[in-house]
Design an enzyme around this catalytic site. Structure first.
Site, PDB file in Angstrom:
ATOM      1  N   GLY A   1      31.147 -20.560  39.145  1.00  0.00           N
ATOM      2  CA  GLY A   1      30.994 -19.572  38.075  1.00  0.00           C
ATOM      3  C   GLY A   1      30.595 -18.229  38.669  1.00  0.00           C
TER       4      GLY A   1
ATOM      5  CB  VAL B   1      31.629  -6.734  54.298  1.00  0.00           C
ATOM      6  CG1 VAL B   1      32.590  -5.829  55.061  1.00  0.00           C
ATOM      7  CG2 VAL B   1      32.367  -7.917  53.681  1.00  0.00           C
TER       8      VAL B   1
ATOM      9  NE  ARG C   1      34.103 -23.616  37.262  1.00  0.00           N
ATOM     10  CZ  ARG C   1      32.836 -23.251  37.182  1.00  0.00           C
ATOM     11  NH1 ARG C   1      31.966 -23.660  38.080  1.00  0.00           N
ATOM     12  NH2 ARG C   1      32.414 -22.500  36.185  1.00  0.00           N
TER      13      ARG C   1
ATOM     14  CG  ASP D   1      24.239 -26.785  41.066  1.00  0.00           C
ATOM     15  OD1 ASP D   1      25.270 -26.259  40.592  1.00  0.00           O
ATOM     16  OD2 ASP D   1      23.611 -27.699  40.501  1.00  0.00           O
TER      17      ASP D   1
ATOM     18  CB  THR E   1      24.502 -19.256  39.438  1.00  0.00           C
ATOM     19  OG1 THR E   1      24.483 -19.745  38.093  1.00  0.00           O
ATOM     20  CG2 THR E   1      23.189 -19.649  40.083  1.00  0.00           C
TER      21      THR E   1
ATOM     22  CG  ASP F   1      23.832 -21.183  35.008  1.00  0.00           C
ATOM     23  OD1 ASP F   1      24.027 -20.450  34.024  1.00  0.00           O
ATOM     24  OD2 ASP F   1      24.718 -21.911  35.506  1.00  0.00           O
TER      25      ASP F   1
ATOM     26  CG  ASP G   1      21.424 -23.717  38.049  1.00  0.00           C
ATOM     27  OD1 ASP G   1      21.745 -22.826  38.857  1.00  0.00           O
ATOM     28  OD2 ASP G   1      22.246 -24.475  37.522  1.00  0.00           O
TER      29      ASP G   1
ATOM     30  CG  MET H   1      26.490 -19.225  28.937  1.00  0.00           C
ATOM     31  SD  MET H   1      27.590 -18.332  30.048  1.00  0.00           S
ATOM     32  CE  MET H   1      29.163 -18.874  29.454  1.00  0.00           C
TER      33      MET H   1
ATOM     34  NE  ARG I   1      26.096 -25.138  35.872  1.00  0.00           N
ATOM     35  CZ  ARG I   1      26.719 -25.457  36.989  1.00  0.00           C
ATOM     36  NH1 ARG I   1      27.975 -25.831  36.956  1.00  0.00           N
ATOM     37  NH2 ARG I   1      26.101 -25.395  38.138  1.00  0.00           N
TER      38      ARG I   1
ATOM     39  N   GLY J   1      10.589 -12.052  21.821  1.00  0.00           N
ATOM     40  CA  GLY J   1       9.673 -12.519  20.775  1.00  0.00           C
ATOM     41  C   GLY J   1      10.306 -13.511  19.817  1.00  0.00           C
TER      42      GLY J   1
ATOM     43  CD  GLU K   1      25.729 -23.426  28.802  1.00  0.00           C
ATOM     44  OE1 GLU K   1      26.770 -23.284  28.143  1.00  0.00           O
ATOM     45  OE2 GLU K   1      25.650 -23.117  30.007  1.00  0.00           O
TER      46      GLU K   1
HETATM   47  P1  ADP Z   1      28.893 -23.496  40.866  1.00  0.00           P
HETATM   48  O1  ADP Z   1      28.962 -23.187  42.330  1.00  0.00           O
HETATM   49  O2  ADP Z   1      28.837 -22.275  40.016  1.00  0.00           O
HETATM   50  O3  ADP Z   1      27.823 -24.506  40.554  1.00  0.00           O
HETATM   51  P2  ADP Z   1      30.932 -25.601  40.565  1.00  0.00           P
HETATM   52  O4  ADP Z   1      29.965 -26.684  40.274  1.00  0.00           O
HETATM   53  O5  ADP Z   1      32.198 -25.559  39.803  1.00  0.00           O
HETATM   54  O6  ADP Z   1      30.307 -24.148  40.447  1.00  0.00           O
HETATM   55  O7  ADP Z   1      31.310 -25.727  42.129  1.00  0.00           O
HETATM   56  C1  ADP Z   1      32.190 -24.811  42.713  1.00  0.00           C
HETATM   57  C2  ADP Z   1      33.063 -25.510  43.721  1.00  0.00           C
HETATM   58  O8  ADP Z   1      32.259 -26.048  44.771  1.00  0.00           O
HETATM   59  C3  ADP Z   1      33.831 -26.707  43.198  1.00  0.00           C
HETATM   60  O9  ADP Z   1      34.995 -26.353  42.510  1.00  0.00           O
HETATM   61  C4  ADP Z   1      34.164 -27.431  44.481  1.00  0.00           C
HETATM   62  O10 ADP Z   1      35.239 -26.831  45.166  1.00  0.00           O
HETATM   63  C5  ADP Z   1      32.900 -27.206  45.307  1.00  0.00           C
HETATM   64  N1  ADP Z   1      32.026 -28.390  45.182  1.00  0.00           N
HETATM   65  C6  ADP Z   1      31.277 -28.763  44.115  1.00  0.00           C
HETATM   66  N2  ADP Z   1      30.659 -29.940  44.341  1.00  0.00           N
HETATM   67  C7  ADP Z   1      31.029 -30.337  45.587  1.00  0.00           C
HETATM   68  C8  ADP Z   1      30.749 -31.477  46.422  1.00  0.00           C
HETATM   69  N3  ADP Z   1      29.954 -32.460  45.994  1.00  0.00           N
HETATM   70  N4  ADP Z   1      31.315 -31.525  47.639  1.00  0.00           N
HETATM   71  C9  ADP Z   1      32.127 -30.538  48.083  1.00  0.00           C
HETATM   72  N5  ADP Z   1      32.446 -29.447  47.358  1.00  0.00           N
HETATM   73  C10 ADP Z   1      31.912 -29.336  46.130  1.00  0.00           C
END
Ligand code: ADP
Length: 319
Positions: free
Chosen positions: A11, A24, A72, A103, A125, A127, A129, A169, A171, A185, A222
């Protein structure tokens, strides 16, 4: 280390561009070459990679979204996908990778680390989190977007003497709801980390109405469930004119706040320093206003902790 790569994944969040710029510029400042990987792990697998120059990241510090695009990529969760990624990195001579994301993206960086490839995670992110940091890049901007929206809703809520249930949002994390609810508030804040009692919410709303309050704001994370369902129950039980607003993806966009730009610049630059020091397998963060870094595998084994004291405070201030 002579050549590093950078990608944004999962995200998107406001401030990712500022983080890319920092990576960079910091790398070039120290004489390294930097390659941008487009579309996250998907671009890594497909070799959608190009060299970035100082000018490649010009005029992006104030822009939301990510110039490197995000995606993703379920394939990267497989060993085969990860090996394809490492093959591409080797093909381009990229010796270390900065992964900016949430994460899920950290899980990908963890996997690369386990395969012996040096990565540094930068928390991007809205979130908030991610373990190992008090704040993630994008959280402050999202919070300000939410507050701006709630302020506007509050105006119309007062005019029409309505109860508003606002879904934000986050998650599985309640940080956006808690911080926005406290800053605005809100009468009630519902977050996944704390159980709630509908009867208590109803009596709070009724008490407020009896002492002449013209409106009520309920902020729902959410992760708690559908604000639409919660709104229906509240209207049935109180008979108050109740409306629901789901803020949605507006929270992910917009020009990053000053706080997010500064955080992104500091964290992006620190990630490059770690790679230059030969310290892969780390993730950077800010804790107690100091830059920190942790082992990415150990960090991912921890859980992000929401500040329960702040939740208690929000309840005390909204009696
Ligand atoms: P965010 O990074 O915002 O939490 P996602 O959970 O969609 O978003 O993860 C982003 C991408 O990271 C996934 O589409 C995938 O390519 C990779 N990813 C997520 N979980 C794993 C995992 N357990 N092992 C390897 N790659 C992962």
């Amino acid at each position: 280390m002579k050549r590093i790569g950078v990608l944004t994944s999962g995200g998107d969040s406001p401030g990712m561009n500022a983080a890319v710029r920092a990576v960079v510029r910091k790398a070039i400042f120290h004489g390294l070459e930097v390659y941008g990987v487009y579309q996250g792990y998907s671009g890594l697998i497909n070799g959608n990679i190009e060299k970035l120059e100082l000018g490649s990241v010009g005029d992006i510090i104030h822009r939301g979204g990510t110039k490197l695009l995000s995606a993703r990529c379920p394939e990267f969760k497989t060993l085969e996908g990860q090996m394809k990624g490492i093959e591409q990195l080797k093909k381009f001579g990229i010796e270390g990778l900065v992964v900016i994301g949430g994460d899920g993206s950290y899980q990908g960086a963890k996997k690369l680390t386990e395969h012996g490839y040096p990565c540094v995670g930068v928390p991007g992110t809205i979130d908030n989190d991610i373990p190992g940091t008090d704040f993630t890049i994008g959280f402050d901007t999202a919070l300000n977007t939410v507050i701006d929206a709630i302020d506007k809703i509050r105006d119309t809520a007062t005019s029409h003497e309505r109860t508003y249930v606002i879904e934000v949002m986050g998650r599985n994390a309640g940080d956006i709801a808690l911080w926005a609810g406290l800053a605005d508030g809100a009468e009630t804040i519902l977050i996944p980390e704390c159980d709630y009692d509908m009867d208590d919410i109803i009596s709070r709303l009724t008490r407020g109405s009896e002492r002449g309050k013209k409106h009520s704001i309920i902020v729902v994370a959410e992760g708690v469930g559908s604000a639409i369902e919660i709104g229906k129950v509240i209207e049935e039980k109180t008979n108050f004119d109740t409306r629901v607003t789901v803020l949605g993806h507006v929270q992910r966009g917009g020009s990053p706040s000053a706080a997010d730009r500064v955080l992104a610049s500091r964290l992006g630059a620190r990630a490059v320093e770690l790679l230059m020091e030969g310290k892969g397998g780390r993730c950077v963060g800010i804790q107690n206003n100091k830059l920190v870094d942790h082992d990415i595998i150990e960090a991912l084994a921890q859980k992000h902790e929401l500040d329960k004291g702040m939740y208690q405070l929000s309840q005390e201030l909204s009696i």
